[in-house]
Design a protein around this motif. Structure first.
Motif, mmCIF file in Angstrom:
data_model
loop_
_atom_site.group_PDB
_atom_site.id
_atom_site.type_symbol
_atom_site.label_atom_id
_atom_site.label_comp_id
_atom_site.label_asym_id
_atom_site.label_seq_id
_atom_site.Cartn_x
_atom_site.Cartn_y
_atom_site.Cartn_z
ATOM 1 N N ASN A 25 0.810 -1.224 0.000
ATOM 2 C CA ASN A 25 0.000 0.000 0.000
ATOM 3 C C ASN A 25 0.842 1.272 0.000
ATOM 4 O O ASN A 25 0.287 2.378 0.105
ATOM 5 N N LEU A 26 2.170 1.114 -0.090
ATOM 6 C CA LEU A 26 3.087 2.257 -0.130
ATOM 7 C C LEU A 26 2.830 3.233 1.019
ATOM 8 O O LEU A 26 2.501 4.409 0.819
ATOM 9 N N SER A 27 3.005 2.723 2.234
ATOM 10 C CA SER A 27 2.796 3.564 3.415
ATOM 11 C C SER A 27 3.609 3.027 4.578
ATOM 12 O O SER A 27 4.058 1.874 4.565
ATOM 13 N N ILE A 28 3.808 3.891 5.580
ATOM 14 C CA ILE A 28 4.434 3.456 6.826
ATOM 15 C C ILE A 28 3.552 3.877 7.988
ATOM 16 O O ILE A 28 2.858 4.899 7.918
ATOM 17 N N LYS A 29 3.548 3.082 9.030
ATOM 18 C CA LYS A 29 2.777 3.395 10.226
ATOM 19 C C LYS A 29 3.754 3.896 11.284
ATOM 20 O O LYS A 29 4.726 3.213 11.631
ATOM 21 N N VAL A 30 3.495 5.091 11.790
ATOM 22 C CA VAL A 30 4.408 5.764 12.720
ATOM 23 C C VAL A 30 3.761 5.895 14.086
ATOM 24 O O VAL A 30 2.569 6.222 14.191
ATOM 25 N N MET A 31 4.526 5.618 15.127
ATOM 26 C CA MET A 31 4.065 5.822 16.503
ATOM 27 C C MET A 31 4.503 7.211 16.942
ATOM 28 O O MET A 31 5.677 7.467 17.148
ATOM 29 N N GLY A 32 3.548 8.126 17.059
ATOM 30 C CA GLY A 32 3.867 9.509 17.373
ATOM 31 C C GLY A 32 3.765 9.840 18.837
ATOM 32 O O GLY A 32 3.771 8.954 19.698
ATOM 33 N N LYS A 33 3.640 11.138 19.131
ATOM 34 C CA LYS A 33 3.545 11.597 20.515
ATOM 35 C C LYS A 33 2.277 11.075 21.169
ATOM 36 O O LYS A 33 1.227 10.980 20.527
ATOM 37 N N GLY A 34 2.392 10.737 22.464
ATOM 38 C CA GLY A 34 1.237 10.246 23.202
ATOM 39 C C GLY A 34 0.784 8.876 22.754
ATOM 40 O O GLY A 34 -0.349 8.464 23.028
ATOM 41 N N GLY A 35 1.650 8.141 22.060
ATOM 42 C CA GLY A 35 1.291 6.799 21.603
ATOM 43 C C GLY A 35 0.291 6.794 20.463
ATOM 44 O O GLY A 35 -0.342 5.770 20.185
ATOM 45 N N LYS A 36 0.127 7.932 19.782
ATOM 46 C CA LYS A 36 -0.836 8.019 18.677
ATOM 47 C C LYS A 36 -0.201 7.534 17.377
ATOM 48 O O LYS A 36 0.885 7.970 17.011
ATOM 49 N N GLU A 37 -0.896 6.634 16.721
ATOM 50 C CA GLU A 37 -0.400 6.109 15.448
ATOM 51 C C GLU A 37 -0.946 6.934 14.286
ATOM 52 O O GLU A 37 -2.068 7.433 14.332
ATOM 53 N N ARG A 38 -0.149 7.067 13.252
ATOM 54 C CA ARG A 38 -0.636 7.667 12.016
ATOM 55 C C ARG A 38 0.019 6.969 10.835
ATOM 56 O O ARG A 38 1.136 6.444 10.958
ATOM 57 N N ILE A 39 -0.688 6.964 9.722
ATOM 58 C CA ILE A 39 -0.194 6.314 8.507
ATOM 59 C C ILE A 39 0.242 7.394 7.523
ATOM 60 O O ILE A 39 -0.503 8.332 7.247
ATOM 61 N N ILE A 40 1.462 7.254 7.017
ATOM 62 C CA ILE A 40 2.024 8.241 6.092
ATOM 63 C C ILE A 40 2.316 7.563 4.753
ATOM 64 O O ILE A 40 2.988 6.521 4.729
ATOM 65 N N PRO A 41 1.812 8.108 3.673
ATOM 66 C CA PRO A 41 2.119 7.523 2.359
ATOM 67 C C PRO A 41 3.579 7.746 1.979
ATOM 68 O O PRO A 41 4.183 8.745 2.380
ATOM 69 N N ILE A 42 4.144 6.813 1.233
ATOM 70 C CA ILE A 42 5.517 6.960 0.747
ATOM 71 C C ILE A 42 5.533 6.741 -0.760
ATOM 72 O O ILE A 42 4.639 6.100 -1.328
ATOM 73 N N SER A 43 6.542 7.268 -1.401
ATOM 74 C CA SER A 43 6.655 7.116 -2.850
ATOM 75 C C SER A 43 7.133 5.711 -3.198
ATOM 76 O O SER A 43 7.690 4.985 -2.363
#
Length: 328
Positions: free
Chosen positions: A193-211
């Motif tokens: 799916n060309l994306s990475i899942k990142v664990m951010g501040k406060g344990g919040k996850e977000r999905i970021i697209p990559i090329s």
């Protein structure tokens, strides 16, 4: 020796006088760590702020239960900090700590009203974040040094060079924080799916697209890591090119500063990994990205934090002027 003994005796007496406050601080830190899942760095900063404030209250006003702490005490502490040349930004951080602490005290029914209601935060003169221009980032991407150093390449063609190059690419193409990069795990890279899942501040996850190009670089790096290292940490994506251990903040910071300085990629004074995050956001907004989308990519809790990137360069202003004005 006598001075140190007297100092230790004073600290012990201060603690004994206001043991209730110090105990309460410990319970508050536990609550934000376990319930709100604040990072270890944030918890340490909050703890230090509270202990510093309680030390001031005890030394200046004597024993004071939490219910007797007033806005006058808080203002006098903040005034002292500013007299000691503390920046408005740092003072505001301490105000934020106290606001959170007294909200906790209200929930615990230890106080009826927060004394912070009568405390006004000093104004911060917000500086525009620095960033690297697109020409500088293109030089890094093309691996062609804009200055003559005996070799035209910026990154060497070995495992160390590939590691360093990938770090720059991930920073610039995703805008993640240094802490997020260090904790990035292999299984969080979704190649299909060309994306990475990142664990951010406060344990919040977000999905970021990559090329697709970055996806291929990550795949090549993972294969190279297994062929070049006999032993490495199996979960994390990026490892030290020689030891195979998890990267640490200072290593990445010094590496980024070294490349940006030696190859004169930017004239901005503070050459840090966060500069690449600023560059990611600035280039997006300068090229018309929706501010709300940039906020989600950066993992900002508030849109106000993202609005600082709406500044444009003089080159952008000239370009818009020449394209839009009939007399340009």
């Amino acid at each position: 020796m006598i001075v140190r003994l007297l100092y230790n005796f004073t600290i012990i007496n201060l603690f004994a006088l206001n043991e209730e406050l110090y105990s309460l601080a410990g319970r508050f830190i536990s609550s934000i760590q376990l319930e709100k899942r604040y990072s270890g760095h944030t918890c340490t900063a909050y703890r230090n702020d509270l202990l510093q404030f309680f030390d001031f209250v005890t030394a200046t006003y004597g024993t004071a239960p939490v219910g007797e702490i007033t806005h006058v005490m808080i203002r006098s502490w903040l005034a002292k900090l500013m007299e000691d040349a503390m920046t408005a930004k740092s003072v505001n951080r301490k105000i934020s700590t106290l606001k959170s602490f007294f909200k906790y005290c209200i929930r615990q029914e230890l106080v009826k009203q927060s004394p912070m209601m009568k405390v006004v935060a000093p104004k911060i003169s917000r500086r525009l974040p620095g960033f690297i221009d697109e020409k500088g980032m293109q030089a890094l991407e093309d691996n062609r040094s804009p200055v003559s150093l005996g070799t035209p390449e910026i990154f060497t063609d070995d495992f160390e060079g590939h590691t360093h190059r990938l770090i720059f690419e991930i920073f610039y193409q995703t805008g993640i924080r240094l802490s997020e990069l260090l904790s990035l795990q292999e299984f969080r890279v979704d190649k299909s799916n060309l994306s990475i899942k990142v664990m951010g501040k406060g344990g919040k996850e977000r999905i970021i697209p990559i090329s697709r190009g970055l996806n291929e670089q990550i795949s090549a790096y993972m294969a190279m890591k297994r062929s070049h290292l006999e032993d490495f940490e199996p979960v994390v994506l990026l490892v030290h090119p020689h030891s195979g251990r998890r990267l640490y903040p200072k290593y990445v910071y010094l590496m980024v500063r070294k490349y940006l300085t030696e190859h004169q990629i930017t004239t901005f004074r503070k050459k840090s990994p966060h500069l690449l995050r600023h560059t990611f956001a600035t280039h997006l907004t300068n090229n018309g990205a929706d501010l709300k989308a940039v906020q989600e990519l950066l993992g900002h809790a508030s849109l106000a934090s993202t609005q600082v990137y709406t500044h444009t360069t003089i080159e952008q202003l000239k370009k818009v002027y020449q394209q839009a004005h009939p007399k340009a």
